[in-house]
Design a protein around this motif. Structure first.
Motif, short mmCIF file in Angstrom:
data_model
loop_
_atom_site.label_atom_id
_atom_site.label_comp_id
_atom_site.label_asym_id
_atom_site.label_seq_id
_atom_site.Cartn_x
_atom_site.Cartn_y
_atom_site.Cartn_z
N ARG A 54 39.31 68.72 106.17
CA ARG A 54 39.78 68.92 104.79
C ARG A 54 40.33 67.60 104.28
O ARG A 54 41.17 66.98 104.92
CB ARG A 54 40.87 69.99 104.75
CG ARG A 54 41.40 70.24 103.33
CD ARG A 54 42.65 71.09 103.32
NE ARG A 54 42.31 72.48 103.61
CZ ARG A 54 43.24 73.40 103.89
NH1 ARG A 54 44.51 73.08 103.94
NH2 ARG A 54 42.87 74.64 104.14
N ASP A 55 39.82 67.17 103.14
CA ASP A 55 40.30 65.94 102.48
C ASP A 55 40.31 64.74 103.42
O ASP A 55 41.27 63.98 103.46
CB ASP A 55 41.71 66.17 101.91
CG ASP A 55 41.75 67.29 100.88
OD1 ASP A 55 40.75 67.44 100.13
OD2 ASP A 55 42.77 68.01 100.81
N ARG A 130 33.98 75.03 108.14
CA ARG A 130 34.93 74.92 107.03
C ARG A 130 35.81 76.17 107.02
O ARG A 130 35.39 77.25 107.42
CB ARG A 130 34.19 74.86 105.69
CG ARG A 130 33.34 73.63 105.50
CD ARG A 130 32.67 73.61 104.12
NE ARG A 130 31.96 74.85 103.78
CZ ARG A 130 30.72 75.15 104.16
NH1 ARG A 130 30.04 74.30 104.91
NH2 ARG A 130 30.16 76.28 103.79
N GLU A 135 45.37 80.08 105.14
CA GLU A 135 45.98 78.77 105.32
C GLU A 135 46.36 78.66 106.79
O GLU A 135 47.07 79.51 107.32
CB GLU A 135 47.22 78.63 104.43
CG GLU A 135 47.79 77.23 104.38
CD GLU A 135 46.81 76.16 103.91
OE1 GLU A 135 46.91 75.03 104.44
OE2 GLU A 135 45.96 76.44 103.04
N TRP A 147 47.04 67.96 110.69
CA TRP A 147 45.86 67.38 110.02
C TRP A 147 45.93 65.89 110.28
O TRP A 147 46.91 65.24 109.91
CB TRP A 147 45.89 67.68 108.53
CG TRP A 147 45.63 69.11 108.19
CD1 TRP A 147 46.57 70.07 107.94
CD2 TRP A 147 44.36 69.74 108.09
NE1 TRP A 147 45.95 71.27 107.67
CE2 TRP A 147 44.59 71.10 107.75
CE3 TRP A 147 43.04 69.30 108.24
CZ2 TRP A 147 43.56 72.01 107.56
CZ3 TRP A 147 42.02 70.21 108.04
CH2 TRP A 147 42.27 71.55 107.71
#
Length: 188
Positions: A54-55, A130, A135, A147
């Motif tokens: 993610r990101d 993904r 959350e 992360w």
């Protein structure tokens, strides 16, 4: 199937280290010693692990159980008897992170390693996916989540080096995709 599991584990009625009576693990086919917090398997099953991006960052977990308690890992675990690897990956994502996953690709990695210093050899299958819903939060045998960026990857103490390699490859692939999309031009 449970009859074959019971037969396969007959020699594992008592812990080989301390003699404590073992309890049967549901689904996995293992036998558990509460004294050593260790599951014994006559024939180790496959494990599955997944990198979620993610990101530009990858989600890693902190192991809450032995072996390698406190080390970094990817979400995943042992398959249950008769379970398809992708179904097992989805189950582990729900159990360890409380999320649903989609877009599973792979296996993109296969690695043989020992499960613990004196453990059995295990074949680990690595995937990418993904998050489809929820959350992520640490649960089950994950003590924490983080992360991480590609820059932080090398400084982490991973339980198994193949997991670091899986995360590295997934981050590299994601970075290359971002560059490709950025260079495509056109807004769209």
């Amino acid at each position: 199937m449970s009859d074959s599991n019971n037969t396969a584990l007959q020699r594992f009625s008592y812990c080989p280290l301390c003699g404590t009576e073992l309890s049967r693990s549901e689904g996995s086919g293992g036998a558990y010693c509460p004294v050593h917090d260790h599951s014994w398997y006559r024939s180790s099953s496959l494990t599955v692990g997944c990198v979620l991006i993610r990101d530009g960052r990858a989600l890693v977990t902190v192991r809450g159980i032995e072996p390698e308690k406190g080390s970094y890992d990817v979400p995943g675990g042992f398959l249950e008897a008769g379970e398809h690897p992708v179904d097992g990956l989805r189950r582990e994502a729900r159990e360890e992170l409380g999320v649903e996953i989609e877009g599973v690709k792979g296996p993109v990695q296969m690695a043989v390693h020992r499960y613990g210093e004196d453990g059995d050899y295990v074949l680990a299958l690595g995937f990418t996916a993904r998050i489809a819903g929820g959350e992520p939060a640490a649960a089950d045998d994950a003590a924490g989540i983080e992360w991480i960026s590609p820059e932080k990857l090398e400084g982490l103490d991973f339980a198994w080096e193949h997991d670091r390699e899986l995360v590295r490859a997934a981050l590299d692939h994601e970075g290359n995709n971002q560059k490709d999309h950025g260079n495509a031009g056109g807004g769209g």
